[in-house]
Enzyme design. Structure first.
Site, short mmCIF file in Angstrom:
data_model
loop_
_atom_site.label_atom_id
_atom_site.label_comp_id
_atom_site.label_asym_id
_atom_site.label_seq_id
_atom_site.Cartn_x
_atom_site.Cartn_y
_atom_site.Cartn_z
N CYS A 1 46.06 38.67 39.14
CA CYS A 1 47.08 37.92 38.39
C CYS A 1 47.53 36.73 39.48
CB CYS A 1 48.33 38.66 38.05
SG CYS A 1 49.03 39.43 39.29
N GLU B 1 45.62 34.52 34.99
CA GLU B 1 45.03 35.77 35.17
C GLU B 1 43.41 35.58 35.14
OE1 GLU B 1 46.09 40.16 34.88
OE2 GLU B 1 47.21 38.15 34.81
#
Length: 362
Positions: free
Chosen positions: A320, A354
């Protein structure tokens, strides 16, 4: 982007900019062209939190501008999935003149599923009594014909539930029907549709692998359970007690027999394996651990965990934070090649990215 609003006409360029930023960060590594998995440009979030503002008889949802900190009234929230966005005005309509449900209501949190369930947490700056619970039950019954909604009341050191404090997500993943318990206040994937793309991507990789899988930071078993058909055994670890309980529940819910979950930090797992110790009751020496999947927080992998995962033949790294991913890849690419790179846009109109990377040992 204006607070709480979306501009689909700008989305393609914003996504292209994200992909370019990932490529720039990973420019020093030999990687293939990234696979890009976009989000829907509207109605994509399965979680939302709002302050509740009272103005005489009026009541409305509010957010705060991250730059100016000014309060912004939210009457329409196209960021949220339709289940949440459509229910927001319905909730206000039913509590506006209900003293027990409205009095000192401070915040509302919404948690929805792709399969249509909704959990609404009403947070107060006052103690709650059985009168609150009675009114919440009545509201649940009133809405039951049109909405699959559950209510929770919270105040300081207090939690009242009309039924349960979780929803159950259900979806079909390439013919595999999966169900996941998602508990109020615990981590769940915020963009359900993109999560399906992430799981499909990971399954495509796992289908060509063999042996056993170790997963670190497993949460409620989101990846672990989806990947069990491709491995003989799966061991998954997570530090959050709530997430571990959900993962155990989900193992039973999905009739999975080859997955074990342990409440351990990645650092503890690294230390145990370096010392040749068992992971609690599991003797890893008798397992064929060829593959590791990691989905760490924004800080990425610590140096000991990087050394641990570098011993595996195949690494599936869900990140992330591409900046800490790049830092970890500096070490990992000394022993592994990047086979696949993917960008999953979990958070449209934000700077958050992401990324998925599959690395295989030379």
């Amino acid at each position: 982007m204006s607070v709480g609003q979306v501009f689909p006409e700008h989305y393609p360029q914003q996504l292209a900019d994200k992909v370019s930023s990932v490529q720039l960060l990973l420019n020093d590594f030999n990687h293939p062209e990234p696979e890009v998995y976009p989000s829907s440009p509207s109605n994509y979030r399965l979680r939302a939190e709002f302050r509740i503002w009272h103005d005489a008889d009026d009541i409305y949802h509010a957010m705060f501008d991250p730059q100016s900190r000014d309060k912004v009234r939210i009457d329409h929230f196209p960021v949220a999935c339709k289940t949440i966005a459509d229910f927001m005005p319905v909730l206000l309509k039913h509590i506006q003149f209900n003293h027990e449900l409205r009095y000192k209501l401070y915040q509302v949190d919404y948690l929805a599923t792709l399969s249509g369930e909704l959990l609404v947490s009403l947070i107060y700056k006052r103690p709650l009594t059985n009168s609150w619970l009675d009114q919440a039950k009545q509201l649940t019954d009133t809405l039951a014909d049109n909405y699959n909604v559950k209510f929770i009341g919270r105040s300081r050191k207090q939690k009242l539930m009309v039924s349960t404090d979780y929803v159950t997500e259900q979806f079909d993943l390439d013919g595999q029907v999966l169900q996941y318990q998602q508990v109020e206040g615990s981590f769940t994937q915020p963009n359900g549709s993109v999560n399906l793309k992430m799981l499909t991507w990971a399954k495509g990789i796992a289908a060509g692998l063999s042996g056993d899988l170790l997963e670190l930071y497993c949460g409620n078993g989101n990846f672990s359970i989806a990947l069990t058909p491709f491995f003989d055994n799966v061991v998954a670890t997570e530090i959050s007690r709530t997430s571990i309980k959900s993962a155990q529940y989900n193992i039973s819910l999905n009739n999975v027999s080859n997955l074990q979950v342990l409440q351990m930090s990645a650092e503890d797992v690294s230390a145990a394996l370096q010392q040749g110790s068992k992971l609690k009751h599991i003797d890893l020496a008798n397992m064929n651990l060829n593959t590791v999947l990691v989905d760490p927080p924004r800080a990425g992998l610590d140096s000991d965990t990087v050394q641990l995962v570098s011993q595996f033949k195949d690494i599936i790294y869900i990140s992330c934070n591409p900046e800490t991913l790049a830092q970890n890849l500096t070490t990992l690419t000394t022993t592994h090649d990047i086979v696949k790179l993917a960008v999953f846009d979990q958070f449209p109109y934000t700077h958050h990215i992401e990324t998925g990377v599959w690395l295989s040992k030379r």
